[in-house]
Design a protein around this motif. Structure first.
Motif, PDB file in Angstrom:
ATOM      1  N   TYR B 113       0.813  -1.217   0.000  1.00 24.24           N
ATOM      2  CA  TYR B 113       0.000   0.000   0.000  1.00 24.24           C
ATOM      3  C   TYR B 113       0.843   1.262   0.000  1.00 24.24           C
ATOM      4  O   TYR B 113       0.421   2.304  -0.464  1.00 24.24           O
ATOM      5  CB  TYR B 113      -0.911   0.038   1.237  1.00 24.24           C
ATOM      6  CG  TYR B 113      -1.985  -1.019   1.246  1.00 24.24           C
ATOM      7  CD1 TYR B 113      -2.988  -1.030   0.278  1.00 24.24           C
ATOM      8  CD2 TYR B 113      -1.997  -2.008   2.207  1.00 24.24           C
ATOM      9  CE1 TYR B 113      -3.978  -2.003   0.293  1.00 24.24           C
ATOM     10  CE2 TYR B 113      -2.985  -2.983   2.231  1.00 24.24           C
ATOM     11  CZ  TYR B 113      -3.963  -2.971   1.266  1.00 24.24           C
ATOM     12  OH  TYR B 113      -4.938  -3.932   1.268  1.00 24.24           O
ATOM     13  N   TRP B 114       2.016   1.163   0.558  1.00 22.26           N
ATOM     14  CA  TRP B 114       2.775   2.374   0.864  1.00 22.26           C
ATOM     15  C   TRP B 114       3.902   2.652  -0.133  1.00 22.26           C
ATOM     16  O   TRP B 114       4.493   3.713  -0.103  1.00 22.26           O
ATOM     17  CB  TRP B 114       3.339   2.227   2.295  1.00 22.26           C
ATOM     18  CG  TRP B 114       2.878   3.238   3.293  1.00 22.26           C
ATOM     19  CD1 TRP B 114       3.699   3.994   4.071  1.00 22.26           C
ATOM     20  CD2 TRP B 114       1.541   3.623   3.657  1.00 22.26           C
ATOM     21  NE1 TRP B 114       2.948   4.797   4.883  1.00 22.26           N
ATOM     22  CE2 TRP B 114       1.629   4.609   4.653  1.00 22.26           C
ATOM     23  CE3 TRP B 114       0.266   3.247   3.222  1.00 22.26           C
ATOM     24  CZ2 TRP B 114       0.512   5.205   5.234  1.00 22.26           C
ATOM     25  CZ3 TRP B 114      -0.852   3.834   3.799  1.00 22.26           C
ATOM     26  CH2 TRP B 114      -0.724   4.796   4.786  1.00 22.26           C
ATOM     27  N   TRP B 161      -7.530  -1.891  10.317  1.00 25.59           N
ATOM     28  CA  TRP B 161      -6.609  -0.882   9.777  1.00 25.59           C
ATOM     29  C   TRP B 161      -6.528  -0.950   8.250  1.00 25.59           C
ATOM     30  O   TRP B 161      -6.454   0.075   7.582  1.00 25.59           O
ATOM     31  CB  TRP B 161      -5.226  -1.037  10.411  1.00 25.59           C
ATOM     32  CG  TRP B 161      -5.100  -0.337  11.733  1.00 25.59           C
ATOM     33  CD1 TRP B 161      -4.459   0.847  11.966  1.00 25.59           C
ATOM     34  CD2 TRP B 161      -5.624  -0.745  13.010  1.00 25.59           C
ATOM     35  NE1 TRP B 161      -4.563   1.186  13.296  1.00 25.59           N
ATOM     36  CE2 TRP B 161      -5.266   0.238  13.969  1.00 25.59           C
ATOM     37  CE3 TRP B 161      -6.367  -1.835  13.447  1.00 25.59           C
ATOM     38  CZ2 TRP B 161      -5.622   0.140  15.310  1.00 25.59           C
ATOM     39  CZ3 TRP B 161      -6.729  -1.932  14.784  1.00 25.59           C
ATOM     40  CH2 TRP B 161      -6.356  -0.951  15.698  1.00 25.59           C
ATOM     41  N   ILE B 162      -6.540  -2.204   7.713  1.00 25.15           N
ATOM     42  CA  ILE B 162      -6.413  -2.386   6.268  1.00 25.15           C
ATOM     43  C   ILE B 162      -7.486  -1.600   5.504  1.00 25.15           C
ATOM     44  O   ILE B 162      -7.197  -0.963   4.490  1.00 25.15           O
ATOM     45  CB  ILE B 162      -6.521  -3.895   5.915  1.00 25.15           C
ATOM     46  CG1 ILE B 162      -5.182  -4.575   6.183  1.00 25.15           C
ATOM     47  CG2 ILE B 162      -6.928  -4.106   4.467  1.00 25.15           C
ATOM     48  CD1 ILE B 162      -4.093  -4.249   5.210  1.00 25.15           C
ATOM     49  N   GLY B 163      -8.706  -1.640   5.989  1.00 25.63           N
ATOM     50  CA  GLY B 163      -9.803  -0.941   5.315  1.00 25.63           C
ATOM     51  C   GLY B 163      -9.521   0.552   5.213  1.00 25.63           C
ATOM     52  O   GLY B 163      -9.753   1.176   4.171  1.00 25.63           O
ATOM     53  N   VAL B 164      -8.996   1.105   6.296  1.00 29.00           N
ATOM     54  CA  VAL B 164      -8.681   2.544   6.312  1.00 29.00           C
ATOM     55  C   VAL B 164      -7.494   2.832   5.389  1.00 29.00           C
ATOM     56  O   VAL B 164      -7.504   3.796   4.614  1.00 29.00           O
ATOM     57  CB  VAL B 164      -8.386   3.003   7.768  1.00 29.00           C
ATOM     58  CG1 VAL B 164      -8.036   4.480   7.795  1.00 29.00           C
ATOM     59  CG2 VAL B 164      -9.583   2.711   8.663  1.00 29.00           C
ATOM     60  N   ILE B 165      -6.490   1.969   5.459  1.00 24.39           N
ATOM     61  CA  ILE B 165      -5.300   2.159   4.616  1.00 24.39           C
ATOM     62  C   ILE B 165      -5.685   2.070   3.142  1.00 24.39           C
ATOM     63  O   ILE B 165      -5.200   2.846   2.316  1.00 24.39           O
ATOM     64  CB  ILE B 165      -4.218   1.114   4.984  1.00 24.39           C
ATOM     65  CG1 ILE B 165      -3.660   1.418   6.381  1.00 24.39           C
ATOM     66  CG2 ILE B 165      -3.089   1.098   3.958  1.00 24.39           C
ATOM     67  CD1 ILE B 165      -2.801   0.322   6.963  1.00 24.39           C
ATOM     68  N   ALA B 169      -4.880   4.939   0.545  1.00 23.18           N
ATOM     69  CA  ALA B 169      -3.972   4.673  -0.579  1.00 23.18           C
ATOM     70  C   ALA B 169      -4.702   4.558  -1.912  1.00 23.18           C
ATOM     71  O   ALA B 169      -4.068   4.525  -2.977  1.00 23.18           O
ATOM     72  CB  ALA B 169      -3.193   3.388  -0.300  1.00 23.18           C
ATOM     73  N   GLU B 170      -6.030   4.499  -1.839  1.00 26.86           N
ATOM     74  CA  GLU B 170      -6.854   4.278  -3.039  1.00 26.86           C
ATOM     75  C   GLU B 170      -6.422   3.020  -3.795  1.00 26.86           C
ATOM     76  O   GLU B 170      -6.245   3.015  -5.021  1.00 26.86           O
ATOM     77  CB  GLU B 170      -6.832   5.521  -3.950  1.00 26.86           C
ATOM     78  CG  GLU B 170      -7.471   6.727  -3.283  1.00 26.86           C
ATOM     79  CD  GLU B 170      -7.385   7.996  -4.122  1.00 26.86           C
ATOM     80  OE1 GLU B 170      -7.098   7.905  -5.324  1.00 26.86           O
ATOM     81  OE2 GLU B 170      -7.614   9.082  -3.541  1.00 26.86           O
ATOM     82  N   ILE B 171      -6.175   1.969  -3.020  1.00 26.58           N
ATOM     83  CA  ILE B 171      -5.794   0.666  -3.583  1.00 26.58           C
ATOM     84  C   ILE B 171      -6.675  -0.377  -2.915  1.00 26.58           C
ATOM     85  O   ILE B 171      -6.763  -0.405  -1.686  1.00 26.58           O
ATOM     86  CB  ILE B 171      -4.315   0.339  -3.265  1.00 26.58           C
ATOM     87  CG1 ILE B 171      -3.383   1.363  -3.907  1.00 26.58           C
ATOM     88  CG2 ILE B 171      -3.953  -1.075  -3.720  1.00 26.58           C
ATOM     89  CD1 ILE B 171      -1.962   1.287  -3.397  1.00 26.58           C
ATOM     90  N   GLU B 172      -7.307  -1.243  -3.728  1.00 23.97           N
ATOM     91  CA  GLU B 172      -8.121  -2.284  -3.112  1.00 23.97           C
ATOM     92  C   GLU B 172      -7.500  -3.651  -3.357  1.00 23.97           C
ATOM     93  O   GLU B 172      -7.551  -4.195  -4.449  1.00 23.97           O
ATOM     94  CB  GLU B 172      -9.549  -2.245  -3.662  1.00 23.97           C
ATOM     95  CG  GLU B 172     -10.496  -3.008  -2.746  1.00 23.97           C
ATOM     96  CD  GLU B 172     -11.906  -3.049  -3.286  1.00 23.97           C
ATOM     97  OE1 GLU B 172     -12.740  -2.310  -2.746  1.00 23.97           O
ATOM     98  OE2 GLU B 172     -12.169  -3.788  -4.253  1.00 23.97           O
ATOM     99  N   TYR B 208      -5.359  10.527  10.314  1.00 28.79           N
ATOM    100  CA  TYR B 208      -4.005  10.283  10.808  1.00 28.79           C
ATOM    101  C   TYR B 208      -3.156   9.563   9.757  1.00 28.79           C
ATOM    102  O   TYR B 208      -2.034   9.975   9.442  1.00 28.79           O
ATOM    103  CB  TYR B 208      -4.107   9.454  12.097  1.00 28.79           C
ATOM    104  CG  TYR B 208      -2.796   8.914  12.612  1.00 28.79           C
ATOM    105  CD1 TYR B 208      -1.816   9.773  13.112  1.00 28.79           C
ATOM    106  CD2 TYR B 208      -2.533   7.537  12.608  1.00 28.79           C
ATOM    107  CE1 TYR B 208      -0.619   9.266  13.586  1.00 28.79           C
ATOM    108  CE2 TYR B 208      -1.336   7.034  13.087  1.00 28.79           C
ATOM    109  CZ  TYR B 208      -0.380   7.891  13.573  1.00 28.79           C
ATOM    110  OH  TYR B 208       0.805   7.398  14.033  1.00 28.79           O
ATOM    111  N   LEU B 209      -3.702   8.476   9.191  1.00 26.25           N
ATOM    112  CA  LEU B 209      -2.927   7.710   8.214  1.00 26.25           C
ATOM    113  C   LEU B 209      -2.772   8.475   6.902  1.00 26.25           C
ATOM    114  O   LEU B 209      -1.745   8.358   6.224  1.00 26.25           O
ATOM    115  CB  LEU B 209      -3.573   6.335   7.983  1.00 26.25           C
ATOM    116  CG  LEU B 209      -3.421   5.369   9.160  1.00 26.25           C
ATOM    117  CD1 LEU B 209      -4.260   4.106   8.949  1.00 26.25           C
ATOM    118  CD2 LEU B 209      -1.959   4.956   9.372  1.00 26.25           C
ATOM    119  N   GLY B 210      -3.785   9.276   6.566  1.00 25.82           N
ATOM    120  CA  GLY B 210      -3.682  10.115   5.373  1.00 25.82           C
ATOM    121  C   GLY B 210      -2.527  11.100   5.494  1.00 25.82           C
ATOM    122  O   GLY B 210      -1.725  11.274   4.566  1.00 25.82           O
ATOM    123  N   ALA B 211      -2.410  11.711   6.663  1.00 24.37           N
ATOM    124  CA  ALA B 211      -1.326  12.678   6.891  1.00 24.37           C
ATOM    125  C   ALA B 211       0.035  11.985   6.862  1.00 24.37           C
ATOM    126  O   ALA B 211       1.012  12.511   6.321  1.00 24.37           O
ATOM    127  CB  ALA B 211      -1.541  13.369   8.242  1.00 24.37           C
TER     128      ALA B 211
END
Lengths: 226, 226
Positions: B113-114, B161-165, B169-172, B208-211
């Motif tokens: 994702y990252w 957490w995965i759902g939020v990430i 990340a706009e990745i499914e 938080y994760l977006g930032a």
């Protein structure tokens, strides 16, 4: 009916030595099956399909992988001569130090000895710090107190393999001047009878690790695999 | 005298959530101490001087670090509602899957994702393989069977957490079509009352994760820290 206890391992691996040592300390007879790591057997791949690695303990047909997981299984299955303490807090501390050995200490040390010279200084510094941490942790004759326990078994690599690696790499990071307490522990550990009887032959390990180091430095990838 | 049970953690961390969830499942009251990870408290550094990380469980003055080590300690200390099975082989399997989550699955997924787009395909493939392995492992309602156990708690990151990430990340990568069994488990897990009550607020985690993702992609080092 006799129990089936088999260890799929490799003679030069500290990880399969951990499993053998625990079984010896418990007095559990087992059959050792030597794996050719360049050409793994179909049985190993069947018993450890996720990691495809040694060691695997096979107990009455049931396979268990990952050396630290196996050690806990051995302690819970054969209760004589416990390798984990009884007290939950002491058990937690033992598990903490085993994780520290596998996740911090061992990768840093291996890198320090195995990395190319130009990048070595930083790696040596990190390895030194981790060893100092371990040195400060050791309070008794063994990490397990008066007898060998889980942490001692998990630190087998530091006790025996490091000496051989130092000779192969011609680098001395661990010695009695820098780490007097650890070096005293190493002496006690490798001369403890079940350990002494189960360690690989030093000359064979020296030849094996020497060849691996040569192959690594001759290859272009320089990927460190231990 | 009342027991002292404190958790040094961070509201957005799956690792401190593991500890909180285990204590809630056991019905153990505790005090949660929120750490500012950019400016860690002297108490945290005192209680976890080796890794300097959350979570730390403080029980009657004794500190324990490393979430999986803490979970085993909790299960051995407060015996009601066990989170590990009784049988040694099943216990070994639970430990094996927890290690798999922490050492294989989580690093691979986080990377997928990252990582920057040009390197993403390979990372996605590896993450997919690990998830398939987990999908094939899940046989009951939960990894722990009919109730939540050690592996479910260790997989909390995958459940929430995965759902939020994925949204950030706009990745499914994880969806019901590719991983029907895991997605069913996610539904069961996050709607299980002690879990539901202990999860962070989704909107806060999203911000938080977006930032953090923005900061990562803006920095030159691109070092992934999770």
């Amino acid at each position: 009916m006799a129990e089936e206890v088999k260890v799929f391992g490799a003679w030069g691996s500290p990880f399969s030595h951990r499993v053998e040592l625990a079984l010896k300390l418990k007095g559990v007879p087992y059959e050792f099956i030597e794996e050719d790591l360049a050409n793994k057997s179909s049985l190993l791949l069947k018993y450890n399909p996720i990691h495809k690695k040694i060691p695997v303990l096979l107990h009455n047909g049931k396979p268990i992988a990952e050396s630290l997981v196996i050690l806990e299984y051995i302690d819970e299955t054969w209760k004589d001569n416990p390798i984990l303490p009884e007290d939950p807090y002491e058990r937690a501390m033992a598990r903490f130090w085993c994780k520290f050995m596998d996740e911090k200490c061992m990768p840093a040390l291996w890198k320090a000895y195995w990395i190319e010279e130009k990048e070595r200084a930083k790696a040596m510094e990190e390895a030194f710090e981790h060893l100092k941490t371990l040195e400060n942790e050791l309070k008794g004759k063994f990490f397990g107190g008066e007898t060998i326990g889980l942490v001692d078994i998990a630190c087998n690599w530091l006790a025996f393999w490091i000496g051989v690696i130092q000779e192969v790499a011609e680098i001395e990071l661990v010695n009695g001047e820098k780490f007097p307490i650890l070096c005293k522990w190493i002496e006690e550990f490798i001369n403890y009878s079940p350990v002494k009887e189960s360690l690989p032959h030093r000359e064979n390990l020296l030849a094996y690790l020497g060849a691996r180091r040569e192959a690594l430095f001759a290859s272009t990838s320089k990927q460190i695999i231990y």
